[in-house]
Design a protein around this motif. Structure first.
Motif, PDB file in Angstrom:
ATOM      1  N   ALA A  20      -4.836  15.724  14.617  1.00 41.43           N
ATOM      2  CA  ALA A  20      -4.752  14.800  13.480  1.00 41.43           C
ATOM      3  C   ALA A  20      -5.624  15.256  12.308  1.00 41.43           C
ATOM      4  O   ALA A  20      -5.557  14.653  11.232  1.00 41.43           O
ATOM      5  CB  ALA A  20      -5.150  13.403  13.927  1.00 41.43           C
TER       6      ALA A  20
ATOM      7  N   ASN B 100      -0.590  14.797  19.659  1.00 41.86           N
ATOM      8  CA  ASN B 100      -0.222  16.005  18.896  1.00 41.86           C
ATOM      9  C   ASN B 100      -0.189  17.240  19.782  1.00 41.86           C
ATOM     10  O   ASN B 100       0.692  18.095  19.634  1.00 41.86           O
ATOM     11  CB  ASN B 100      -1.197  16.211  17.732  1.00 41.86           C
ATOM     12  CG  ASN B 100      -0.926  15.233  16.611  1.00 41.86           C
ATOM     13  OD1 ASN B 100       0.223  15.072  16.190  1.00 41.86           O
ATOM     14  ND2 ASN B 100      -1.957  14.545  16.142  1.00 41.86           N
TER      15      ASN B 100
ATOM     16  N   VAL C 120     -12.325  23.510  27.611  1.00 37.63           N
ATOM     17  CA  VAL C 120     -12.336  24.891  27.118  1.00 37.63           C
ATOM     18  C   VAL C 120     -13.514  25.012  26.152  1.00 37.63           C
ATOM     19  O   VAL C 120     -13.635  24.207  25.217  1.00 37.63           O
ATOM     20  CB  VAL C 120     -11.003  25.218  26.411  1.00 37.63           C
ATOM     21  CG1 VAL C 120     -11.050  26.611  25.804  1.00 37.63           C
ATOM     22  CG2 VAL C 120      -9.843  25.079  27.390  1.00 37.63           C
TER      23      VAL C 120
ATOM     24  N   ASP D  76      -5.643  21.282  19.839  1.00 37.67           N
ATOM     25  CA  ASP D  76      -5.583  19.863  19.461  1.00 37.67           C
ATOM     26  C   ASP D  76      -7.022  19.365  19.329  1.00 37.67           C
ATOM     27  O   ASP D  76      -7.471  18.495  20.085  1.00 37.67           O
ATOM     28  CB  ASP D  76      -4.814  19.098  20.555  1.00 37.67           C
ATOM     29  CG  ASP D  76      -4.576  17.641  20.197  1.00 37.67           C
ATOM     30  OD1 ASP D  76      -4.819  17.258  19.044  1.00 37.67           O
ATOM     31  OD2 ASP D  76      -4.143  16.880  21.087  1.00 37.67           O
TER      32      ASP D  76
ATOM     33  N   ASN E  90     -14.122  11.205  23.681  1.00 35.16           N
ATOM     34  CA  ASN E  90     -13.116  12.160  23.180  1.00 35.16           C
ATOM     35  C   ASN E  90     -13.741  12.927  22.015  1.00 35.16           C
ATOM     36  O   ASN E  90     -13.986  12.347  20.956  1.00 35.16           O
ATOM     37  CB  ASN E  90     -11.871  11.389  22.724  1.00 35.16           C
ATOM     38  CG  ASN E  90     -10.809  12.294  22.106  1.00 35.16           C
ATOM     39  OD1 ASN E  90     -11.042  13.491  21.885  1.00 35.16           O
ATOM     40  ND2 ASN E  90      -9.659  11.720  21.820  1.00 35.16           N
TER      41      ASN E  90
ATOM     42  N   GLY F 141      -5.948  10.003  22.502  1.00 38.05           N
ATOM     43  CA  GLY F 141      -5.921   8.658  21.913  1.00 38.05           C
ATOM     44  C   GLY F 141      -4.852   7.752  22.491  1.00 38.05           C
ATOM     45  O   GLY F 141      -4.732   6.598  22.053  1.00 38.05           O
TER      46      GLY F 141
ATOM     47  N   GLY G  46      -2.802   8.827  13.556  1.00 36.45           N
ATOM     48  CA  GLY G  46      -1.683   8.006  14.012  1.00 36.45           C
ATOM     49  C   GLY G  46      -0.911   8.723  15.109  1.00 36.45           C
ATOM     50  O   GLY G  46      -0.955   9.953  15.209  1.00 36.45           O
ATOM     51  N   VAL G  47      -0.197   7.930  15.883  1.00 40.43           N
ATOM     52  CA  VAL G  47       0.585   8.512  16.978  1.00 40.43           C
ATOM     53  C   VAL G  47       2.001   8.763  16.470  1.00 40.43           C
ATOM     54  O   VAL G  47       2.826   7.856  16.390  1.00 40.43           O
ATOM     55  CB  VAL G  47       0.575   7.567  18.201  1.00 40.43           C
ATOM     56  CG1 VAL G  47       1.500   8.095  19.285  1.00 40.43           C
ATOM     57  CG2 VAL G  47      -0.848   7.440  18.731  1.00 40.43           C
TER      58      VAL G  47
ATOM     59  N   VAL H 265      -0.765   0.150  18.685  1.00 38.20           N
ATOM     60  CA  VAL H 265       0.390  -0.365  17.922  1.00 38.20           C
ATOM     61  C   VAL H 265       1.082   0.824  17.252  1.00 38.20           C
ATOM     62  O   VAL H 265       0.411   1.646  16.618  1.00 38.20           O
ATOM     63  CB  VAL H 265      -0.087  -1.394  16.875  1.00 38.20           C
ATOM     64  CG1 VAL H 265       1.096  -2.005  16.146  1.00 38.20           C
ATOM     65  CG2 VAL H 265      -0.917  -2.478  17.544  1.00 38.20           C
TER      66      VAL H 265
ATOM     67  N   GLU I 130      -6.518  20.281  29.382  1.00 40.69           N
ATOM     68  CA  GLU I 130      -7.124  19.027  28.916  1.00 40.69           C
ATOM     69  C   GLU I 130      -8.477  18.872  29.585  1.00 40.69           C
ATOM     70  O   GLU I 130      -8.582  18.964  30.815  1.00 40.69           O
ATOM     71  CB  GLU I 130      -6.201  17.852  29.254  1.00 40.69           C
ATOM     72  CG  GLU I 130      -6.840  16.471  29.107  1.00 40.69           C
ATOM     73  CD  GLU I 130      -7.434  16.201  27.721  1.00 40.69           C
ATOM     74  OE1 GLU I 130      -6.707  16.325  26.735  1.00 40.69           O
ATOM     75  OE2 GLU I 130      -8.646  15.865  27.640  1.00 40.69           O
TER      76      GLU I 130
END
Ligand SMILES: Cc1cc2nc3c(=O)[nH]c(=O)nc-3n(C[C@H](O)[C@H](O)[C@H](O)COP(=O)(O)OP(=O)(O)OC[C@H]3O[C@@H](n4cnc5c(N)ncnc54)[C@H](O)[C@@H]3O)c2cc1C
Length: 469
Positions: A441, A7, A234, A250, A400, A34, A448-449, A53, A26
Motif C-alpha cells: 500500500a 497486495n 525475511v 509487500d 505488522n 491487514g 485499502g483492500v 469494511v 509471510e
C-alpha cells in the motif's frame, strides 16, 4: 514474494495466473496482513484485526476478476452504507440511493445530488483512475478531468456552499478516512470517492470476517501451483532463492531499505528514506452484550458509523493529530459487523471495531475517549461492554511491520505521496535494485483492500522480467 497482505497475495495470484511459479514468504504465523480475523476478546467473538469494511474490494478491478463466492468470500451489505450521528436522535446517512440520501439533507439535498450524483453515474470510469496506474495515458480524459476538478481541493473548500450540519458532517466523516486534516488537498477526492462507492457498490463486510479474503486468495494461489509459507520473516533479499527472476515486496519503503541493505547506495536510498509514515491509529475491539443502542435510527441499520459530531468537531480532531496532539473528543471510525453478520459473535451478542487517529507512534490508549464519544450518541453503550482489546499506534508495528507507527494506509496519503508514491519516478513499483519491486500500500493506489498495488506491481514485473518481446 515477501508478505501476504491483500497486495502481496494479489501480486502472487497475478503472477500465478500468468503461469509462473510463485513462492510467498509471510513472517506472521497467519496469512493476510491487514485482512486477519482473530479472537481478540472472549471465546466465540471474532474480530477483524485491521480491515473490516470493503467498498474498495467490491470496486477493485483485481477482485472483480475473481469469482469471490467460490473463494469463500461472501459479502454482507448493510441497508445504509454509512451513518454519522449528530445528537438529539439525528444522524446524517449515506443510503444506497443518492436521491434517498439527498431527501434527508434538507436545504442541501439538491447540492448533494449535484455533487455526488455525477460521480456515481461515472463510478466505473472514475474507479479506473482512482484504483488504476497513476502514470498512464487516460482512456477517458473527461472522467479524469471531472474527478480532478471535484476531488483536488480540500473537503473544507468543497463543502463551503453547504449549509446543513448533516451534509457537511456526512462528507467530513468520509474524507477523514484520508488521515489528513480536512483542509488538506485531495481530502475531497477521498471523501467523495468513498461516498460515491457507498451509493454505487455499498460498504459491505465479509461473512465470518476479513480473513476469508486472504484465505480465499491463498487457496487460489496454491491451486495454481504456488507456495505460501507462514512464520518465515525475511531479513534480507539475499535470503531469497537466487533462482527467482523477480522479487516482489509487500513491505514499506523503510523495510525495503533494510531488506536491500548495501544493494542500495546512500544516494539512491535518500528519496526512499524521505517517505512519510503519516498519522497513527489507536484500534479498539469490544465484545458486547448486544447491539450498540444508537439513538439515531440510521446508525442501527449500517455497519459503519462515523462518530465525532459536526464538521467542525471532526476537523478539530484531525487537526489536533496533525499538530502532534491527542484529541480530547476524537473522531472515531466504528464498524459493527454483527448488524449484517451474526456469525461474528454468540447469539444475541455483538462485536464492535473502532479506531481513531493519533500522532504517529503514539503509545496513548484512547479507548476511554473513544467510548465517551460512542456513549454520547448511544447512551447505555458502556453497560454492554463485556471485554475490550486495545492496540496503540506504538504497538502496531509489532503486529505488522507495514503499519509504520500505526498508520493504516501504508504511509501518509498526502498530495505529494499520492502523486509520487513511494518516490518520484515514472514506474512507481520499481526499486533501485534490478528485478525487485515494491507492491504494498506504499505504492499507488495506496491504502485499502483492493489488491491493485499488488496487481499493478506484478504486471510491471511480468512486462520487465518475463515478456519475450
Ligand atoms: C486498523 C486498520 C483498519 C483498517 N480498515 C480498513 C477497512 O475497513 N477497509 C479497507 O479497505 N482497508 C482498511 N485498512 C487498510 C488495509 O488493511 C491496508 O491498506 C491493507 O491491508 C494493505 O495491504 P498490503 O498488502 O499492502 O499490506 P499488509 O496488509 O500490511 O500486509 C503486509 C504483510 O507482509 C508481511 N511482512 C512484512 N514484512 C515482512 C518480512 N520482512 N518478511 C515476511 N513477511 C513480512 C506482514 O506480516 C503482513 O502480513 C485498515 C488498516 C488498519 C491497520
Amino acid at each position: 514474494m515477501v508478505g501476504s497482505g491483500p497486495n502481496g497475495l494479489a501480486a502472487a495470484l497475478t503472477l500465478a495466473r500468468a503461469g509462473l511459479g510463485v513462492e510467498v514468504y509471510e513472517g506472521a504465523s497467519i496469512v493476510g496482513g491487514g485482512t486477519r480475523t482473530e479472537a481478540l476478546t472472549l471465546d466465540g467473538f471474532r474480530h477483524d484485526v485491521c480491515s473490516s469494511v470493503h467498498p474498495t474490494l467490491v470496486a477493485s478491478p483485481f477482485f472483480r476478476s475473481l469469482d469471490l463466492p467460490s473463494l469463500g468470500v461472501v459479502l454482507r451489505q448493510p441497508e445504509v452504507a454509512f451513518a454519522h450521528p449528530l445528537g438529539g436522535g439525528r444522524a446524517a446517512a449515506a443510503y444506497r440511493s443518492v436521491d434517498e440520501t439527498a431527501s434527508h439533507l434538507g436545504g442541501d439535498g439538491a447540492a448533494y445530488r449535484a455533487l455526488v450524483g455525477p460521480l456515481v453515474d461515472w463510478l466505473d470510469r472514475i474507479v479506473a483512475y482512482a484504483l488504476g496506474p497513476l502514470r498512464s495515458v487516460p482512456k477517458d480524459p473527461l472522467a479524469l478531468a471531472r474527478f480532478a476538478v471535484v476531488g483536488s481541493p480540500s473537503i473544507r473548500y468543497r463543502t463551503r456552499h453547504l449549509s446543513t450540519d448533516a451534509a457537511r458532517a456526512l462528507l467530513a466523516g468520509a474524507a477523514a478516512h484520508s488521515m489528513e486534516p480536512l483542509t488538506a488537498p485531495l481530502t475531497s477526492a477521498v471523501g467523495l470517492l468513498l461516498t460515491a462507492l457507498g451509493h454505487g457498490v455499498g460498504w459491505p463486510v465479509v461473512e465470518g470476517g476479513s480473513a476469508a479474503i486472504a484465505e480465499g486468495l491463498v487457496r487460489e494461489v496454491r491451486r495454481l501451483g504456488g507456495d505460501v509459507r507462514t512464520g518465515h520473516w525475511v531479513h534480507s533479499i539475499d535470503e531469497l532463492p537466487g533462482s527467482a527472476r523477480a522479487v516482489l515486496l509487500d513491505v514499506s519503503p523503510r523495510q525495503f531499505l533494510a531488506l536491500a541493505g548495501r544493494r542500495v547506495s546512500a544516494r539512491a536510498g535518500r528519496p526512499w528514506r524521505r517517505f512519510r509514515p503519516g498519522a497513527g491509529s489507536c484500534k479498539v475491539d469490544w465484545a458486547l452484550d448486544g447491539p450498540v443502542p444508537w439513538t439515531a435510527e440510521p446508525c442501527r441499520r449500517t455497519v459503519t458509523v462515523h462518530v465525532g459530531g459536526t464538521f467542525e468537531e471532526v476537523a478539530r480532531s484531525e487537526s489536533a493529530v496533525r499538530a502532534g496532539r491527542h484529541a480530547e473528543q476524537p473522531f472515531v471510525l466504528v464498524a459493527q459487523p454483527c448488524v449484517v453478520d451474526p456469525t461474528r459473535a454468540p447469539a444475541g451478542k455483538h462485536t464492535l471495531w473502532a479506531y481513531c487517529h493519533v500522532p504517529n507512534g503514539s503509545d496513548v490508549d484512547m479507548s476511554e475517549r473513544m467510548e465517551a464519544q460512542i456513549e454520547r450518541f448511544a447512551p447505555g453503550f458502556r453497560d454492554l461492554m463485556l471485554a475490550r482489546s486495545v492496540r496503540t499506534a506504538a504497538s502496531a508495528e509489532t503486529y505488522n511491520p507495514n503499519m509504520l507507527g500505526g498508520n493504516v494506509n501504508g504511509g501518509a496519503q498526502s498530495l505529494r505521496q499520492t502523486l509520487f508514491r513511494p518516490v518520484a519516478q515514472w514506474n512507481e513499483y520499481r526499486t533501485p535494485v534490478e528485478g525487485v519491486y515494491l507492491c504494498s500500500a506504499s505504492t499507488p493506489p495506496g491504502g485499502g483492500v483492493h489488491g491493485m498495488c499488488g496487481r499493478l506491481a506484478a504486471e510491471t514485473a511480468l512486462r520487465e522480467r518475463f515478456s519475450k518481446g
